[in-house]
Motif scaffolding. Structure first.
Motif, PDB file in Angstrom:
ATOM      1  N   LEU A 124      24.987  24.558  54.598  1.00 43.02           N
ATOM      2  CA  LEU A 124      25.703  25.780  54.965  1.00 43.02           C
ATOM      3  C   LEU A 124      27.212  25.517  55.038  1.00 43.02           C
ATOM      4  CD1 LEU A 124      25.430  28.702  55.817  1.00 43.02           C
ATOM      5  CD2 LEU A 124      24.806  27.966  58.099  1.00 43.02           C
ATOM      6  N   GLN A 125      27.594  24.356  55.528  1.00 39.15           N
ATOM      7  CA  GLN A 125      29.017  23.994  55.549  1.00 39.15           C
ATOM      8  C   GLN A 125      29.573  23.907  54.130  1.00 39.15           C
ATOM      9  OE1 GLN A 125      28.380  20.452  58.125  1.00 39.15           O
ATOM     10  NE2 GLN A 125      30.235  21.109  59.169  1.00 39.15           N
ATOM     11  N   THR A 128      30.068  27.288  52.744  1.00 38.88           N
ATOM     12  CA  THR A 128      31.212  27.928  53.390  1.00 38.88           C
ATOM     13  C   THR A 128      32.518  27.398  52.811  1.00 38.88           C
ATOM     14  OG1 THR A 128      29.864  28.151  55.364  1.00 38.88           O
ATOM     15  CG2 THR A 128      32.218  28.491  55.637  1.00 38.88           C
ATOM     16  N   ARG A 129      32.567  26.099  52.533  1.00 41.14           N
ATOM     17  CA  ARG A 129      33.773  25.538  51.896  1.00 41.14           C
ATOM     18  C   ARG A 129      34.003  26.160  50.537  1.00 41.14           C
ATOM     19  NH1 ARG A 129      31.778  20.960  54.182  1.00 41.14           N
ATOM     20  NH2 ARG A 129      33.058  20.343  55.944  1.00 41.14           N
TER      21      ARG A 129
ATOM     22  N   GLU B 182      33.998  37.011  60.221  1.00 37.18           N
ATOM     23  CA  GLU B 182      34.440  36.010  59.256  1.00 37.18           C
ATOM     24  C   GLU B 182      35.963  35.951  59.168  1.00 37.18           C
ATOM     25  OE1 GLU B 182      32.409  35.748  55.431  1.00 37.18           O
ATOM     26  OE2 GLU B 182      34.385  35.468  54.543  1.00 37.18           O
ATOM     27  N   ARG B 186      38.225  32.680  59.643  1.00 39.16           N
ATOM     28  CA  ARG B 186      39.192  32.225  58.636  1.00 39.16           C
ATOM     29  C   ARG B 186      40.522  31.882  59.295  1.00 39.16           C
ATOM     30  NH1 ARG B 186      38.293  32.761  53.094  1.00 39.16           N
ATOM     31  NH2 ARG B 186      36.396  33.897  52.618  1.00 39.16           N
ATOM     32  N   ARG B 189      40.083  28.636  61.199  1.00 36.79           N
ATOM     33  CA  ARG B 189      40.027  27.551  60.207  1.00 36.79           C
ATOM     34  C   ARG B 189      41.435  27.233  59.687  1.00 36.79           C
ATOM     35  NH1 ARG B 189      37.213  23.343  59.125  1.00 36.79           N
ATOM     36  NH2 ARG B 189      39.303  22.517  59.037  1.00 36.79           N
ATOM     37  N   ALA B 205      24.776  29.953  63.160  1.00 32.69           N
ATOM     38  CA  ALA B 205      24.990  28.861  62.215  1.00 32.69           C
ATOM     39  C   ALA B 205      26.018  29.239  61.159  1.00 32.69           C
ATOM     40  CB  ALA B 205      23.669  28.498  61.551  1.00 32.69           C
ATOM     41  N   ARG B 206      26.003  30.512  60.764  1.00 31.76           N
ATOM     42  CA  ARG B 206      26.913  30.972  59.730  1.00 31.76           C
ATOM     43  C   ARG B 206      28.371  30.775  60.163  1.00 31.76           C
ATOM     44  NH1 ARG B 206      27.926  36.191  59.288  1.00 31.76           N
ATOM     45  NH2 ARG B 206      26.158  36.610  60.632  1.00 31.76           N
ATOM     46  N   ALA B 208      29.266  28.532  62.704  1.00 29.12           N
ATOM     47  CA  ALA B 208      29.448  27.096  62.923  1.00 29.12           C
ATOM     48  C   ALA B 208      29.783  26.385  61.618  1.00 29.12           C
ATOM     49  CB  ALA B 208      28.178  26.498  63.536  1.00 29.12           C
ATOM     50  N   ALA B 209      29.306  26.937  60.508  1.00 27.02           N
ATOM     51  CA  ALA B 209      29.492  26.280  59.213  1.00 27.02           C
ATOM     52  C   ALA B 209      30.956  26.228  58.779  1.00 27.02           C
ATOM     53  CB  ALA B 209      28.660  26.976  58.142  1.00 27.02           C
ATOM     54  N   TRP B 210      31.829  26.952  59.456  1.00 28.15           N
ATOM     55  CA  TRP B 210      33.260  26.862  59.141  1.00 28.15           C
ATOM     56  C   TRP B 210      33.864  25.586  59.707  1.00 28.15           C
ATOM     57  CZ3 TRP B 210      36.194  30.317  56.220  1.00 28.15           C
ATOM     58  CH2 TRP B 210      35.490  31.435  55.774  1.00 28.15           C
ATOM     59  N   ALA B 211      33.117  24.908  60.556  1.00 30.02           N
ATOM     60  CA  ALA B 211      33.642  23.714  61.220  1.00 30.02           C
ATOM     61  C   ALA B 211      33.546  22.490  60.311  1.00 30.02           C
ATOM     62  CB  ALA B 211      32.867  23.462  62.511  1.00 30.02           C
ATOM     63  N   ASP B 212      34.354  21.471  60.650  1.00 30.85           N
ATOM     64  CA  ASP B 212      34.255  20.204  59.934  1.00 30.85           C
ATOM     65  C   ASP B 212      33.006  19.459  60.364  1.00 30.85           C
ATOM     66  OD1 ASP B 212      36.968  20.093  58.630  1.00 30.85           O
ATOM     67  OD2 ASP B 212      37.530  20.454  60.705  1.00 30.85           O
ATOM     68  N   ARG B 213      32.601  19.726  61.586  1.00 27.71           N
ATOM     69  CA  ARG B 213      31.518  18.967  62.162  1.00 27.71           C
ATOM     70  C   ARG B 213      30.787  19.886  63.138  1.00 27.71           C
ATOM     71  NH1 ARG B 213      32.739  14.201  66.407  1.00 27.71           N
ATOM     72  NH2 ARG B 213      30.601  13.495  66.680  1.00 27.71           N
ATOM     73  N   VAL B 214      29.463  19.800  63.148  1.00 26.34           N
ATOM     74  CA  VAL B 214      28.671  20.629  64.050  1.00 26.34           C
ATOM     75  C   VAL B 214      27.799  19.716  64.906  1.00 26.34           C
ATOM     76  CG1 VAL B 214      27.050  22.548  64.234  1.00 26.34           C
ATOM     77  CG2 VAL B 214      28.559  22.400  62.249  1.00 26.34           C
ATOM     78  N   GLN B 229      32.797  15.258  57.503  1.00 25.59           N
ATOM     79  CA  GLN B 229      32.743  15.233  56.051  1.00 25.59           C
ATOM     80  C   GLN B 229      34.156  15.181  55.542  1.00 25.59           C
ATOM     81  OE1 GLN B 229      30.483  18.704  54.963  1.00 25.59           O
ATOM     82  NE2 GLN B 229      28.638  17.482  55.050  1.00 25.59           N
TER      83      GLN B 229
END
Lengths: 199, 242
Positions: A124-125, A128-129, B182, B186, B189, B205-206, B208-214, B229
């Motif tokens: 999902l990440q 999103t990227r 969203e 943005r 982010r 989750a949708r 949280a997925a903007w994060a570098d790490r969850v 990542q």
């Protein structure tokens, strides 16, 4: 995945040849569903056979063009009008895995759920990227990505739900459910209780 | 490596005593670097909000330490803690974010004014913070003259006004529809990409997925982590493009 209807949709905008169809299909869907040119030609052959498209001459370089027929156009519009059914997709491997994990003794179901959730969240990440980088005017690609985003989100919500259900079961019955014994002389315990309850 | 903006070391929080004792958080170690957006997920009661309160110095831990830009806030006097909160940490909550009687720019300027900055300078800095996220046009509106999404963007501007580099956000998109939510993410982010650090508590989750790490919390413990990542091209390379 309906390559047939995807190609019909492209042919509806004018005659095209195989390589062109492949390139356009991939650019519309952001290469989410890569096609090889062999699949394109096989599909064109079937469309021709079924009277939905037909060859429409060659250019100087020998590219064979296809154009959509009236029957093809009707088929295409019927496709847009019909909702997509998910019933015929292959059974979900993850659902089967968890169904097995909760019944097989010695499997750490909670760990299975957690690993899967972290994995799905990483996907999902990634989606999103890709969304962050998608061009603002590329609505087709954004919608395809969002389809993947919402599917991954649904899976994570389901996994959260599984985790809660498992935790609740473990509270009420600390020992993992044993496999049903074949010869304990009480095969109808579960069924009997259910029937009684319904009466 | 530079000092993390936020560091939690062996953080624990217990409420009550004896029979009614509840361990809300147990042995949490986390760092958030400049430029990083960390998302915290977990079911209700898992300790997500407690973690955020402790990280922001709004509550004191039972064990462990909280360091904001290298300064341990747990040992500070109340007065110095409050000063550190005003200068270093911004908060965004699900609602009740803005003061209704103040305009957007006055809301964003408030932390600076409370910290002794002159009204004129605070206003200029607040306008810059609004401009950074592209909402300077809303400067003179009151909260009830803005949509929910606009209010949350003002709240993010306020959280990062001036020198502040840490945003703690608790379900900031909770009351918003998916497209507006969203847009808020943005902004968050983008502020992180520009060097801020943020902790985002969410159950979606949708988002949280903007994060570098969850990271996932359950019963007060960190149970899972997607890890950091660097460059994630992994998905298109493998799973999608085939």
């Amino acid at each position: 995945m309906s390559i047939k209807h995807g190609l019909l949709a492209l042919l509806d905008q004018g005659p095209r040849y195989g390589y062109q169809l492949r390139a356009e299909f991939e650019s519309r869907t952001g290469s989410t569903w890569p096609l090889n040119v062999g699949q394109v030609y096989t599909t064109l052959g079937r469309l021709d056979r079924d009277g939905l498209a037909q060859p429409d001459g060659e250019d100087d370089e020998g590219h064979v063009f296809y154009r959509i027929t009236d029957a093809g156009r009707r088929e295409l519009h019927a496709w847009f009008d019909e909702p997509v059914s998910r019933a015929d997709r292959p059974r979900d491997e993850l659902a089967i895995k968890l169904a097995m994990a909760v019944t097989v003794p010695g499997v750490d179901v909670v760990a299975v759920v957690q690993h899967q959730r972290a994995h799905t969240l990483r996907m999902l990440q990634d989606y999103t990227r890709l969304k962050m980088r998608a061009a603002d005017d590329d609505l087709a690609w954004q919608l395809v990505l969002e389809n993947l985003v919402f599917q991954a989100e649904a899976e994570i919500r389901w996994l959260d739900h599984c985790e809660a259900r498992i935790a609740r079961r473990d509270l009420t019955a600390p020992a993992p459910a044993p496999l049903p014994a074949v010869s304990d002389g009480a095969p109808a315990v579960r069924g009997g209780r259910t029937r009684k309850g319904r009466r | 490596m530079s000092t993390p903006v936020l560091e939690l070391r062996g953080l624990g929080r217990t409420y009550g005593k004896g029979e009614t004792r509840v361990e809300s958080l147990i042995g949490i170690d986390l760092t958030v670097a400049a430029g990083e957006l960390l998302a915290v997920m977990g079911p209700s009661g898992s300790g997500k909000s407690t973690l955020l309160m402790l990280a922001g110095g709004l509550d004191a831990p039972t064990t462990g330490q909280v360091l904001v830009e290298g300064t341990e806030i747990t040992g500070l006097s109340r007065r110095r803690q409050a000063a550190l909160r005003r200068r270093s940490v911004g908060y965004v909550f699900q609602d009740l974010n803005l003061i209704p009687a103040l305009t957007a720019v006055e809301n964003a300027a408030l932390p600076l004014e409370l910290d002794g900055t002159s009204v004129r300078k605070a206003r200029a800095t607040a306008l810059a913070a609004l401009a950074e996220i592209g909402i300077e046009g809303l400067a003179d509106r009151f909260p009830d003259e803005m949509s929910g999404g606009q209010q949350q963007r003002v709240a993010i501007a306020r959280a990062l006004v001036g020198e502040r580099r840490l945003v703690l956000a608790d379900e900031p998109t909770g009351a918003l529809d998916s497209v507006t939510g969203e847009a808020v993410l943005r902004v968050l982010r983008a502020r992180c990409d520009a060097g801020a650090a943020a902790v985002l508590v969410t159950h979606e989750a949708r988002h949280a997925a903007w994060a570098d790490r969850v990271v996932f919390l359950r019963d007060g413990r960190l149970v899972d982590d997607t890890g950091r990542q660097s460059e994630a091209e992994s998905l298109l390379a493998k799973d999608v493009r085939g």
